[in-house]
Design a protein around this motif. Structure first.
Motif, PDB file in Angstrom:
ATOM      1  N   LEU A  23      93.454-135.567  90.826  1.00 22.39           N
ATOM      2  CA  LEU A  23      92.998-134.325  91.439  1.00 22.39           C
ATOM      3  C   LEU A  23      91.586-134.477  91.994  1.00 22.39           C
ATOM      4  O   LEU A  23      91.282-134.019  93.104  1.00 22.39           O
ATOM      5  CB  LEU A  23      93.033-133.193  90.399  1.00 22.39           C
ATOM      6  CG  LEU A  23      94.397-132.933  89.751  1.00 22.39           C
ATOM      7  CD1 LEU A  23      94.271-131.866  88.663  1.00 22.39           C
ATOM      8  CD2 LEU A  23      95.413-132.501  90.800  1.00 22.39           C
ATOM      9  N   LEU A  24      90.716-135.138  91.233  1.00 26.82           N
ATOM     10  CA  LEU A  24      89.350-135.378  91.703  1.00 26.82           C
ATOM     11  C   LEU A  24      89.340-136.314  92.902  1.00 26.82           C
ATOM     12  O   LEU A  24      88.522-136.182  93.813  1.00 26.82           O
ATOM     13  CB  LEU A  24      88.513-135.956  90.563  1.00 26.82           C
ATOM     14  CG  LEU A  24      88.245-135.010  89.389  1.00 26.82           C
ATOM     15  CD1 LEU A  24      87.652-135.775  88.210  1.00 26.82           C
ATOM     16  CD2 LEU A  24      87.327-133.869  89.808  1.00 26.82           C
ATOM     17  N   SER A  25      90.273-137.269  92.897  1.00 29.23           N
ATOM     18  CA  SER A  25      90.379-138.199  94.026  1.00 29.23           C
ATOM     19  C   SER A  25      90.821-137.465  95.287  1.00 29.23           C
ATOM     20  O   SER A  25      90.271-137.674  96.374  1.00 29.23           O
ATOM     21  CB  SER A  25      91.367-139.318  93.681  1.00 29.23           C
ATOM     22  OG  SER A  25      91.441-140.268  94.717  1.00 29.23           O
ATOM     23  N   GLU A  26      91.806-136.582  95.137  1.00 29.71           N
ATOM     24  CA  GLU A  26      92.292-135.798  96.275  1.00 29.71           C
ATOM     25  C   GLU A  26      91.182-134.913  96.847  1.00 29.71           C
ATOM     26  O   GLU A  26      91.135-134.643  98.048  1.00 29.71           O
ATOM     27  CB  GLU A  26      93.480-134.933  95.851  1.00 29.71           C
ATOM     28  CG  GLU A  26      94.749-135.711  95.583  1.00 29.71           C
ATOM     29  CD  GLU A  26      95.859-134.832  95.033  1.00 29.71           C
ATOM     30  OE1 GLU A  26      95.682-133.588  95.023  1.00 29.71           O
ATOM     31  OE2 GLU A  26      96.894-135.374  94.603  1.00 29.71           O
ATOM     32  N   GLU A  27      90.298-134.477  95.962  1.00 30.04           N
ATOM     33  CA  GLU A  27      89.191-133.613  96.376  1.00 30.04           C
ATOM     34  C   GLU A  27      88.090-134.405  97.080  1.00 30.04           C
ATOM     35  O   GLU A  27      87.143-133.839  97.619  1.00 30.04           O
ATOM     36  CB  GLU A  27      88.635-132.903  95.142  1.00 30.04           C
ATOM     37  CG  GLU A  27      87.791-131.680  95.440  1.00 30.04           C
ATOM     38  CD  GLU A  27      87.379-130.940  94.181  1.00 30.04           C
ATOM     39  OE1 GLU A  27      86.328-130.275  94.216  1.00 30.04           O
ATOM     40  OE2 GLU A  27      88.101-131.040  93.168  1.00 30.04           O
ATOM     41  N   GLY A  28      88.203-135.732  97.058  1.00 34.41           N
ATOM     42  CA  GLY A  28      87.208-136.570  97.711  1.00 34.41           C
ATOM     43  C   GLY A  28      85.975-136.833  96.879  1.00 34.41           C
ATOM     44  O   GLY A  28      84.960-137.308  97.402  1.00 34.41           O
ATOM     45  N   LEU A  29      86.058-136.576  95.574  1.00 33.76           N
ATOM     46  CA  LEU A  29      84.902-136.758  94.697  1.00 33.76           C
ATOM     47  C   LEU A  29      84.806-138.163  94.120  1.00 33.76           C
ATOM     48  O   LEU A  29      83.779-138.538  93.566  1.00 33.76           O
ATOM     49  CB  LEU A  29      84.949-135.733  93.548  1.00 33.76           C
ATOM     50  CG  LEU A  29      84.762-134.277  93.969  1.00 33.76           C
ATOM     51  CD1 LEU A  29      84.974-133.352  92.778  1.00 33.76           C
ATOM     52  CD2 LEU A  29      83.378-134.064  94.567  1.00 33.76           C
ATOM     53  N   ARG A  35      80.206-132.868  87.673  1.00 33.35           N
ATOM     54  CA  ARG A  35      80.071-132.247  88.989  1.00 33.35           C
ATOM     55  C   ARG A  35      78.637-131.802  89.263  1.00 33.35           C
ATOM     56  O   ARG A  35      78.163-131.861  90.406  1.00 33.35           O
ATOM     57  CB  ARG A  35      81.012-131.047  89.090  1.00 33.35           C
ATOM     58  CG  ARG A  35      82.489-131.390  89.272  1.00 33.35           C
ATOM     59  CD  ARG A  35      83.336-130.134  89.256  1.00 33.35           C
ATOM     60  NE  ARG A  35      84.744-130.386  89.497  1.00 33.35           N
ATOM     61  CZ  ARG A  35      85.327-130.386  90.699  1.00 33.35           C
ATOM     62  NH1 ARG A  35      84.593-130.159  91.784  1.00 33.35           N
ATOM     63  NH2 ARG A  35      86.619-130.606  90.828  1.00 33.35           N
ATOM     64  N   GLU A  71      83.768-132.243  82.796  1.00 35.43           N
ATOM     65  CA  GLU A  71      83.905-132.245  84.254  1.00 35.43           C
ATOM     66  C   GLU A  71      82.787-131.446  84.910  1.00 35.43           C
ATOM     67  O   GLU A  71      82.231-131.858  85.949  1.00 35.43           O
ATOM     68  CB  GLU A  71      85.268-131.691  84.665  1.00 35.43           C
ATOM     69  CG  GLU A  71      85.487-131.741  86.170  1.00 35.43           C
ATOM     70  CD  GLU A  71      86.856-131.271  86.601  1.00 35.43           C
ATOM     71  OE1 GLU A  71      86.951-130.758  87.742  1.00 35.43           O
ATOM     72  OE2 GLU A  71      87.828-131.404  85.823  1.00 35.43           O
ATOM     73  N   ARG A  73      93.118-135.582  85.219  1.00 36.72           N
ATOM     74  CA  ARG A  73      92.271-134.994  86.253  1.00 36.72           C
ATOM     75  C   ARG A  73      91.884-135.991  87.341  1.00 36.72           C
ATOM     76  O   ARG A  73      91.403-135.590  88.414  1.00 36.72           O
ATOM     77  CB  ARG A  73      91.001-134.409  85.615  1.00 36.72           C
ATOM     78  CG  ARG A  73      91.284-133.244  84.679  1.00 36.72           C
ATOM     79  CD  ARG A  73      90.067-132.859  83.856  1.00 36.72           C
ATOM     80  NE  ARG A  73      90.412-131.835  82.878  1.00 36.72           N
ATOM     81  CZ  ARG A  73      89.979-130.565  82.910  1.00 36.72           C
ATOM     82  NH1 ARG A  73      89.133-130.193  83.861  1.00 36.72           N
ATOM     83  NH2 ARG A  73      90.355-129.702  82.001  1.00 36.72           N
TER      84      ARG A  73
END
Length: 332
Positions: free
Chosen positions: A29-35, A305, A301, A26
């Motif tokens: 994916l979280l990095s791509e989301e900017g988190l 979040r 997760e 994950r």
């Protein structure tokens, strides 16, 4: 000598590796989301090293990790929700969101910190081993580092002191064949890293880092020697990261065929096949377990979040021991 032959240990290792894999997959994916602020370095494919080592440790044993340290931290017993919250920079993380992906520490679990400075954990773990010897307890310390980190001068110094003083430290080199984008062949003239330990009088062994059993048994033996006052050991684990050095890595330095060859040695698939063949677990139980693991990591997760971001004022805490303020001038 090994407890690994007990079916329960192999089953525990399988479940831990699968859960860590689900957690780590994950991260991009979280990095791509900017988190995730800054870089994050997944260790997908390398789970057998972290889990195999931790299965041989006690809760009071210490570990010092590196930039690719999520798996080490989780395998040592860290809560998945709090770990992910830390990676996302949230208040409920182990360091209040201040450490992020590369600087997670869990004092109560003996996790002395993941570390963005290449090779820094080597000296920290050696220091922890010295403290253990001075105190007279039988705790051991583990230093995790990669093939790139092995070229740092601190390793030679730590080897020498640990061997002279017979410190209870275990040096674990995760040789995933790349230091970011530089291959082992480009970095060293002698590819057998274990010879470095031998040269300093440190007991050194090579293991297949894609096989949980090999890693566990080598670590269990090293721990036994260390607790008995026999000094340090150096474990060189041959492993591979399936994903890039960090989220967003172009991976232009290696070809897809190489990655697929290593995926064919997958540690989770290999152990699952062994346990299925031995009838330790059934096909239906394994499918159910994987579904449960996905649900558990999904909850972790959600927890991360939903965790709030730290207040701005918290940037000025945890700087000094009294946890109140930072110095703003000579008279402060």
């Amino acid at each position: 000598m090994s407890n690994y032959t007990h079916a329960a240990v192999g089953l525990e290792g399988l479940m831990q590796m699968a859960k860590i894999r689900e957690f780590e997959r994950r991260m991009p994916l979280l990095s791509e989301e900017g988190l995730i602020r800054g870089s994050t370095h997944p260790s997908v494919g390398m789970e057998a090293v972290a889990v195999g080592v931790s299965l041989a440790l006690r809760p009071d044993d210490a570990i010092a990790s590196n930039h690719r340290g999520h798996a080490h931290t989780l395998a040592k017993g860290a809560d998945f929700g709090r770990t992910m919250a830390e990676i996302l920079g949230r208040r409920d993380g182990y360091c209040g969101g201040k450490g992020g992906s590369m600087h997670i520490g869990v004092r109560e679990l003996g996790v002395l910190g993941t570390n963005g400075i290449v090779g820094a954990g080597i000296g920290i773990a050696t220091g922890a081993a010295l403290a253990s010897k001075i105190k007279g307890d039988d705790a051991v310390a583990v230093a995790y580092f990669g093939d790139g980190g092995s070229n740092q001068g601190v390793l030679a110094e730590a080897f020498n002191l640990a061997a002279i003083w017979k410190l209870p430290v275990i040096f674990v080199l995760e040789n995933n064949h790349y230091a970011q984008s530089a291959s082992v062949e480009e970095m060293v003239a002698q590819p057998d890293f274990s010879q470095r330990g031998t040269a300093y009088g440190v007991r050194s062994v090579n293991v297949d880092g894609m096989q949980l059993r090999e890693v566990y048994e080598a670590t269990a033996q090293a721990v036994e020697i260390a607790r008995a006052g026999g000094g340090p050991s150096f474990i060189v684990a041959d492993t591979y990261r399936y994903l890039g050095h960090m989220a967003g890595d172009s991976e232009i330095y290696r070809d897809a065929e190489e990655v697929e060859r290593w995926r064919g040695k997958d540690p989770i698939a290999a152990l699952a096949a062994q346990l299925l063949e031995a009838r330790v677990i059934s096909e239906e139980e394994w499918i159910t377990a994987q579904e449960r693991i996905v649900a558990e990591v999904e909850e972790a997760e959600k927890f991360a979040r939903n965790s709030p971001t730290p207040d701005v004022a918290e940037a000025f805490t945890d700087v000094y021991e009294d946890n109140t303020r930072i110095r703003t001038g000579a008279a402060a």
